[in-house]
Design a protein around this motif. Structure first.
Motif, mmCIF file in Angstrom:
data_model
loop_
_atom_site.group_PDB
_atom_site.id
_atom_site.type_symbol
_atom_site.label_atom_id
_atom_site.label_comp_id
_atom_site.label_asym_id
_atom_site.label_seq_id
_atom_site.Cartn_x
_atom_site.Cartn_y
_atom_site.Cartn_z
ATOM 1 N N THR A 162 -6.362 -5.559 12.874
ATOM 2 C CA THR A 162 -5.571 -5.624 11.645
ATOM 3 C C THR A 162 -5.759 -4.355 10.838
ATOM 4 N N VAL A 163 -4.852 -4.126 9.902
ATOM 5 C CA VAL A 163 -4.947 -2.953 9.028
ATOM 6 C C VAL A 163 -6.130 -3.136 8.081
ATOM 7 N N GLN A 164 -7.037 -2.173 8.099
ATOM 8 C CA GLN A 164 -8.207 -2.206 7.232
ATOM 9 C C GLN A 164 -7.993 -1.423 5.940
ATOM 10 N N THR A 165 -7.219 -0.346 6.029
ATOM 11 C CA THR A 165 -6.984 0.521 4.867
ATOM 12 C C THR A 165 -5.554 1.050 4.914
ATOM 13 N N SER A 166 -4.882 1.033 3.774
ATOM 14 C CA SER A 166 -3.556 1.638 3.648
ATOM 15 C C SER A 166 -3.630 2.749 2.605
ATOM 16 N N ILE A 167 -3.165 3.929 2.985
ATOM 17 C CA ILE A 167 -3.261 5.104 2.124
ATOM 18 C C ILE A 167 -1.869 5.523 1.678
ATOM 19 N N MET A 168 -1.673 5.581 0.369
ATOM 20 C CA MET A 168 -0.402 6.028 -0.182
ATOM 21 C C MET A 168 -0.225 7.527 0.034
ATOM 22 N N PRO A 169 0.968 7.978 0.427
ATOM 23 C CA PRO A 169 1.212 9.404 0.635
ATOM 24 C C PRO A 169 1.463 10.134 -0.687
#
Length: 360
Positions: A124-131
């Motif tokens: 699963t996605v652990q971290t999402s980083i905004m661009p």
């Protein structure tokens, strides 16, 4: 330096090429080592000197000083599905985001996945980083560096970034094949009830077979009896229980849980249905014939990658065998897809099947 570089990157002085496959859809410039435009040489020097030494000292990885760089551009519906970036000598992946005033509802996040140890697949996605503008992101490339760029959702915006890799000695891959699992011949068979009598008529079957032989594919409309179609949809909505399907580097959709869709699957697993297929395809169904059925549901952000060849080895190359059997004894596959929905599907909705044989 950055403002000058961005101004040129947004101008028509940079050529972006369309990149599209079952894994990604976006635009990318040529390797920045092969082109030149105002502000680029200063940026290249900055990365090769200051950024390289900063990353090298911080990570302690054996980098060789070489860097690959390119510009990427994502617009509405563009995306890059889950993958690990492992290729040749890539050791550190980096991204410098160049789009001002990017908002969360625009999408386009860099999503980093966790992974289980064996078989090593993303979970699963652990971290999402905004661009966000002028944000610099980097991570080491390995067999577990699974990541993706989520779909850009906003019209009239450009997710522009300077991306690339710092190079070094390649890492050895584990002996086990940790790539996508091998897919058997799967059918998304969504239906129940009797088959449309049109296709059971001996006078209509020869033309179907002729078209199949000519084009290697055929589409049969209203395959189930139209009067039973409402029951099909009701069972899909009210009876079938769905669970999320992965891993993300292979697919993201929902699959019917075992035992919750027996009435839907029974038709397509029946001897009668196999007899019909044998008539239409002239493919002999014998005692050893194996039929695998699958009931799947797709929505926004769902996908399924092109299936792997059954003979593919750990490096994606076909294993070589001597004294192979006669061609007629080799594995033959028939893929069958049955689609169900309570509205008329439009081409703009996506969800099309891409034939891997058509990709050069």
């Amino acid at each position: 330096m950055l403002d000058s570089f961005i101004e040129t990157a947004y101008s028509d002085k940079v050529t972006f090429l369309e990149k599209s496959s079952d894994l990604f859809q976006f635009k990318q410039s040529l390797d920045l080592a092969t082109v030149d435009f105002p502000g680029l040489e200063e940026m290249r020097t900055f990365f090769k000197d200051k950024i390289f030494h900063f990353v090298n000292e911080l990570t302690g990885l054996p980098l060789n000083g070489q860097v690959d760089m390119f510009l990427s551009e994502y617009q509405r519906t563009d995306h890059l599905l889950c993958h690990d970036d492992e290729l040749e000598s890539r050791r550190i992946a980096f991204i410098l985001y160049l789009s001002r005033d990017w908002k969360p509802d625009y999408g386009g996040t860099l999503d980093l996945f966790g992974a289980v140890e064996y078989p090593l697949i993303p979970t699963t996605v652990q971290t999402s980083i905004m661009p966000e503008f002028n944000k610099f992101v980097f991570f080491d490339v390995s067999c577990r560096s699974f990541h993706q760029v989520s779909e850009v959702l906003k019209s009239d915006v450009r997710r522009l970034a300077l991306s690339g890799w710092f190079l070094g000695e390649p890492l050895p891959r584990p002996e086990a094949d940790i790539c996508n699992p091998i897919f058997k011949s799967l059918g998304m068979l969504e239906g129940t009830g009797a088959i449309n009598s049109t296709y059971l008529d001996a006078t209509t079957q020869p033309p179907i077979n002729a078209q199949l032989e000519e084009d290697s594919e055929v589409m049969l409309v209203d395959f189930l009896n139209p009067e039973n179609y409402g029951h099909v949809l009701k069972e899909l909505k009210d009876v079938v229980k769905w669970s999320e399907k992965g891993p993300p580097n292979v697919e993201h959709c929902w699959e019917a849980e075992v035992g919750s869709a027996s009435k839907l699957i029974e038709v397509f697993q029946s001897k009668e249905f196999h007899a019909l297929l044998e008539t239409l395809t002239e493919f002999e169904f014998g005692p050893s014939t194996k039929a695998v059925t699958r009931l799947s549901k797709y929505g926004h952000k769902c996908y399924q990658l092109v299936k792997h060849h059954e003979g593919a080895g750990a490096n994606g190359e076909d294993d070589e065998e001597e004294d192979t059997e006669d061609e007629e004894d080799s594995t033959q596959l028939i893929d069958i897809f049955y689609f169900a929905g309570d509205f008329e599907w439009q081409e703009s909705y996506g969800g099309e099947i891409i034939d891997r044989k058509s990709v050069v």
